[in-house]
Each structure stands twice: as structure tokens, then as C-alpha cells.
Design a protein around this motif. Structure first.
Motif, mmCIF file in Angstrom:
data_model
loop_
_atom_site.group_PDB
_atom_site.id
_atom_site.type_symbol
_atom_site.label_atom_id
_atom_site.label_comp_id
_atom_site.label_asym_id
_atom_site.label_seq_id
_atom_site.Cartn_x
_atom_site.Cartn_y
_atom_site.Cartn_z
ATOM 1 N N VAL A 186 6.279 3.761 4.556
ATOM 2 C CA VAL A 186 5.079 4.007 4.789
ATOM 3 C C VAL A 186 4.252 3.920 3.728
ATOM 4 O O VAL A 186 3.335 3.167 3.541
ATOM 5 C CB VAL A 186 4.802 5.316 5.803
ATOM 6 C CG1 VAL A 186 3.353 5.570 5.742
ATOM 7 C CG2 VAL A 186 5.487 5.158 7.094
ATOM 8 N N ALA A 187 4.799 4.483 2.785
ATOM 9 C CA ALA A 187 4.020 4.568 1.299
ATOM 10 C C ALA A 187 3.886 3.014 0.542
ATOM 11 O O ALA A 187 2.922 2.527 0.170
ATOM 12 C CB ALA A 187 4.642 5.322 0.247
ATOM 13 N N GLN A 188 5.234 2.225 0.851
ATOM 14 C CA GLN A 188 5.240 1.094 0.347
ATOM 15 C C GLN A 188 4.137 -0.088 1.105
ATOM 16 O O GLN A 188 3.395 -0.781 0.614
ATOM 17 C CB GLN A 188 6.573 0.281 0.522
ATOM 18 C CG GLN A 188 7.357 0.783 -0.713
ATOM 19 C CD GLN A 188 8.861 0.424 -0.687
ATOM 20 O OE1 GLN A 188 9.303 0.067 0.674
ATOM 21 N NE2 GLN A 188 9.462 0.461 -1.634
ATOM 22 N N LEU A 203 -0.648 -2.984 1.492
ATOM 23 C CA LEU A 203 -2.104 -3.258 1.889
ATOM 24 C C LEU A 203 -3.304 -3.065 0.804
ATOM 25 O O LEU A 203 -4.205 -3.949 0.661
ATOM 26 C CB LEU A 203 -2.376 -2.286 3.157
ATOM 27 C CG LEU A 203 -3.799 -2.327 3.768
ATOM 28 C CD1 LEU A 203 -3.742 -3.758 4.508
ATOM 29 C CD2 LEU A 203 -3.879 -1.455 4.812
ATOM 30 N N VAL A 204 -3.202 -2.184 0.089
ATOM 31 C CA VAL A 204 -4.009 -1.877 -1.031
ATOM 32 C C VAL A 204 -3.832 -3.203 -1.943
ATOM 33 O O VAL A 204 -5.048 -3.663 -2.528
ATOM 34 C CB VAL A 204 -3.801 -0.527 -1.805
ATOM 35 C CG1 VAL A 204 -4.761 -0.556 -3.259
ATOM 36 C CG2 VAL A 204 -4.276 0.288 -1.134
ATOM 37 N N ALA A 205 -2.779 -3.603 -2.315
ATOM 38 C CA ALA A 205 -2.727 -4.660 -3.387
ATOM 39 C C ALA A 205 -3.038 -6.011 -2.543
ATOM 40 O O ALA A 205 -3.644 -6.802 -3.272
ATOM 41 C CB ALA A 205 -1.202 -4.976 -3.426
ATOM 42 N N VAL A 206 -2.951 -6.258 -1.450
ATOM 43 C CA VAL A 206 -3.692 -7.465 -0.771
ATOM 44 C C VAL A 206 -5.133 -7.356 -0.526
ATOM 45 O O VAL A 206 -5.712 -8.525 -0.770
ATOM 46 C CB VAL A 206 -2.957 -7.722 0.815
ATOM 47 C CG1 VAL A 206 -3.666 -8.608 1.536
ATOM 48 C CG2 VAL A 206 -1.573 -8.081 0.768
ATOM 49 N N ILE A 207 -5.559 -6.311 -0.256
ATOM 50 C CA ILE A 207 -7.255 -6.215 -0.176
ATOM 51 C C ILE A 207 -7.680 -6.564 -1.836
ATOM 52 O O ILE A 207 -8.725 -7.344 -1.789
ATOM 53 C CB ILE A 207 -7.633 -4.768 0.036
ATOM 54 C CG1 ILE A 207 -7.266 -4.760 1.709
ATOM 55 C CG2 ILE A 207 -9.072 -4.540 -0.252
ATOM 56 C CD1 ILE A 207 -7.360 -3.409 2.113
ATOM 57 N N MET A 264 3.523 8.588 11.214
ATOM 58 C CA MET A 264 3.151 9.778 10.059
ATOM 59 C C MET A 264 4.139 10.035 9.266
ATOM 60 O O MET A 264 4.142 10.735 8.538
ATOM 61 C CB MET A 264 3.193 11.125 11.085
ATOM 62 C CG MET A 264 1.910 11.141 12.108
ATOM 63 S SD MET A 264 0.424 11.046 11.400
ATOM 64 C CE MET A 264 0.228 12.769 10.610
ATOM 65 N N GLY A 265 5.394 9.283 9.438
ATOM 66 C CA GLY A 265 6.212 9.295 8.121
ATOM 67 C C GLY A 265 7.244 10.435 8.334
ATOM 68 O O GLY A 265 7.982 10.876 7.447
ATOM 69 N N VAL A 266 7.452 11.047 9.594
ATOM 70 C CA VAL A 266 8.254 12.084 10.050
ATOM 71 C C VAL A 266 9.494 11.534 10.604
ATOM 72 O O VAL A 266 10.313 12.639 11.224
ATOM 73 C CB VAL A 266 7.537 13.224 10.593
ATOM 74 C CG1 VAL A 266 6.544 13.812 9.627
ATOM 75 C CG2 VAL A 266 6.738 12.665 11.898
ATOM 76 N N LEU A 267 9.541 10.412 11.091
ATOM 77 C CA LEU A 267 11.027 9.890 12.143
ATOM 78 C C LEU A 267 11.845 9.902 11.462
ATOM 79 O O LEU A 267 12.899 10.475 12.025
ATOM 80 C CB LEU A 267 10.518 8.545 12.732
ATOM 81 C CG LEU A 267 11.192 8.369 13.991
ATOM 82 C CD1 LEU A 267 11.339 9.211 15.014
ATOM 83 C CD2 LEU A 267 10.752 6.696 14.414
ATOM 84 N N PHE A 268 12.008 9.401 10.288
ATOM 85 C CA PHE A 268 13.431 9.100 9.643
ATOM 86 C C PHE A 268 13.518 9.963 8.132
ATOM 87 O O PHE A 268 14.150 9.324 7.311
ATOM 88 C CB PHE A 268 13.790 7.882 9.340
ATOM 89 C CG PHE A 268 14.058 6.934 10.756
ATOM 90 C CD1 PHE A 268 14.906 7.380 11.651
ATOM 91 C CD2 PHE A 268 13.095 5.938 11.117
ATOM 92 C CE1 PHE A 268 15.124 6.557 12.719
ATOM 93 C CE2 PHE A 268 13.430 5.317 12.210
ATOM 94 C CZ PHE A 268 14.449 5.536 13.070
ATOM 95 N N GLY A 269 12.461 10.820 8.114
ATOM 96 C CA GLY A 269 12.680 11.763 6.599
ATOM 97 C C GLY A 269 12.069 10.773 5.719
ATOM 98 O O GLY A 269 11.103 10.141 5.742
#
Length: 105
Positions: free
Chosen positions: A74-76, A81-85, A62-67
Motif C-alpha cells: 500500500v505504501a509503494q 501515485l505521488v511520483a506519477v502526479i 487499510m493495510g491490515v489484511l496481510f500484515g
């Protein structure tokens, strides 16, 4: 963050604390609404290893563990993933079979 759930008739109040900093904590207590005493308690320290790994995995996902650092990672990963697809579709488009009538042997 603290969450307090009001009780149903004859049930206890449920108070849950979520601490998203590392190491994360998820503690809970049940409070008797008549006497205002703690009747049950769950501490994150008493959780088993699997339960802790699940909690940390969910928080990381969820992107909340390490701020902010976790949110950037997570965004990268999502953008990668979008770039590979998109690259996969491009390769397929360039090497797709030629259009035309289908020939049989």
C-alpha cells in the motif's frame, strides 16, 4: 480484537470479534444483559460472497489484511501515485504555453 458495546436501556450487549489474519473473520453476538445468554449470532462463514469481498477489500485498503507485507504494498502504491502526479506536473510545466499577449486570428 474484541469490541464490546454496552447496551442502551432494554437492549442487548453487542460483542464483535475482528480477526485480521488471513482469512479474516468478523463474528458478532448479541448477549442478553439480564440472563447473560446469546440471543443472536452472526458468523463470518455465513456471509455472502459480496459481503466477504467488501470486508477483504476494506482490510486490504487499510493495510491490515496481510500484515506488514500489505502495508509495504500500500505504501509503494501511494508513493508511486505521488511520483506519477509529480511527473505529470513536470511535463505540463515544460510544455505549457508561452506567456504573453493572446493573439486572435
Amino acid at each position: 480484537m474484541t469490541e464490546i458495546r454496552p447496551p442502551k436501556a432494554g437492549k442487548a450487549w453487542l460483542v464483535t470479534e475482528y480477526d485480521r489474519r488471513w482469512p479474516s473473520q468478523v463474528d458478532a453476538a448479541a448477549v442478553d444483559p439480564a440472563m447473560f445468554t446469546v440471543i443472536a449470532r452472526t458468523d463470518f462463514d455465513s456471509f455472502g460472497l459480496v459481503a466477504k469481498l467488501v470486508r477483504w477489500g476494506i482490510d486490504a485498503h487499510m493495510g491490515v489484511l496481510f500484515g506488514l507485507a500489505n502495508q509495504i504494498v500500500v505504501a509503494q502504491a501511494g508513493l508511486g501515485l505521488v511520483a506519477v502526479i509529480a511527473y505529470g506536473y513536470r511535463i505540463w510545466w515544460l510544455r505549457r504555453p508561452a506567456a504573453g499577449p493572446c493573439r486572435k486570428g
